[in-house]
Scaffold this active site. Structure first.
Site, mmCIF file in Angstrom:
data_model
loop_
_atom_site.group_PDB
_atom_site.id
_atom_site.type_symbol
_atom_site.label_atom_id
_atom_site.label_comp_id
_atom_site.label_asym_id
_atom_site.label_seq_id
_atom_site.Cartn_x
_atom_site.Cartn_y
_atom_site.Cartn_z
ATOM 1 N N ASP A 54 -8.721 -0.749 4.690
ATOM 2 C CA ASP A 54 -7.764 -0.522 3.607
ATOM 3 C C ASP A 54 -6.353 -0.430 4.176
ATOM 4 O OD1 ASP A 54 -6.661 0.031 1.107
ATOM 5 O OD2 ASP A 54 -7.052 2.181 1.280
ATOM 6 N N GLY A 58 -2.974 -3.677 4.125
ATOM 7 C CA GLY A 58 -1.569 -3.454 3.775
ATOM 8 C C GLY A 58 -0.625 -3.981 4.846
ATOM 9 N N THR A 68 1.297 -9.614 -3.105
ATOM 10 C CA THR A 68 1.240 -10.179 -4.451
ATOM 11 C C THR A 68 0.722 -9.135 -5.429
ATOM 12 O OG1 THR A 68 -1.031 -10.972 -4.193
ATOM 13 C CG2 THR A 68 0.740 -12.504 -3.558
ATOM 14 N N ASP A 79 -10.318 0.319 -3.789
ATOM 15 C CA ASP A 79 -10.205 1.756 -3.491
ATOM 16 C C ASP A 79 -10.988 2.579 -4.517
ATOM 17 O OD1 ASP A 79 -8.524 1.142 -1.385
ATOM 18 O OD2 ASP A 79 -6.685 1.760 -2.424
#
Length: 166
Positions: A54, A58, A68, A79
């Protein structure tokens, strides 16, 4: 973030590196939930791999300039699926505490939705993590320099996963 989703081929955004990472996260979550009852160590490793990825997605989005709206929405969805799945398994393992896990699920979904809606729709921000907030606490939580978000999320996940092993 620009409106890259609108300015490119219909399917090109689906193969962006951060989105592919999210697809891997989905597979890891499915394996984690399947393994959890019989092999909590494998389940925990898969779940924590999802948490680590996760953060990686990023960084990949910014590194490859692939931020986007679709990617931001996909990230939040994965998540939420991750947390809700974890809390669902905990409901099965600890039925006496199911109400606590259900309230936690409801709070997680509603807070993510409110935050995402306010930053994307009202503030026209690129992603939920790039907005400037009036609240200093939210600015600290979502700042890249403080690492507070990563710390809070990791502590929450660690607490929930440790319940598997009790």
């Amino acid at each position: 973030m620009d409106n890259r989703d609108d300015n490119m081929g219909q399917y090109e955004v689906l193969t962006f590196v951060p989105n592919v990472i999210d697809y891997v996260r989905i597979v890891l979550l499915l394996v984690a939930y399947y393994q959890m009852p019989g092999d909590p160590v494998t389940g925990s490793l898969c779940y924590f791999s999802n948490v680590i990825l996760d953060e990686v997605n990023g960084y990949a989005a910014r590194l490859f300039n692939q931020c986007t709206r679709f990617g931001s929405q996909l990230d939040i969805l994965v998540d939420l699926v991750g947390t809700c799945g974890l809390l669902t398994v905990l409901c099965m393992l600890y039925p006496r505490w199911a109400m606590v896990f259900q309230v936690s699920t409801a709070l997680d979904i509603s807070s993510h939705w409110m935050h995402f809606y306010s930053t994307i729709s009202l503030m026209k921000s690129a992603t939920h993590k790039m907005a400037n907030f009036a609240s200093p606490l939210l600015n600290l939580y979502y700042s890249n320099s403080g690492h507070s978000r990563e710390s809070v999320c990791m502590q929450y996940s660690s607490t929930c996963v440790s319940l598997w092993h009790c």
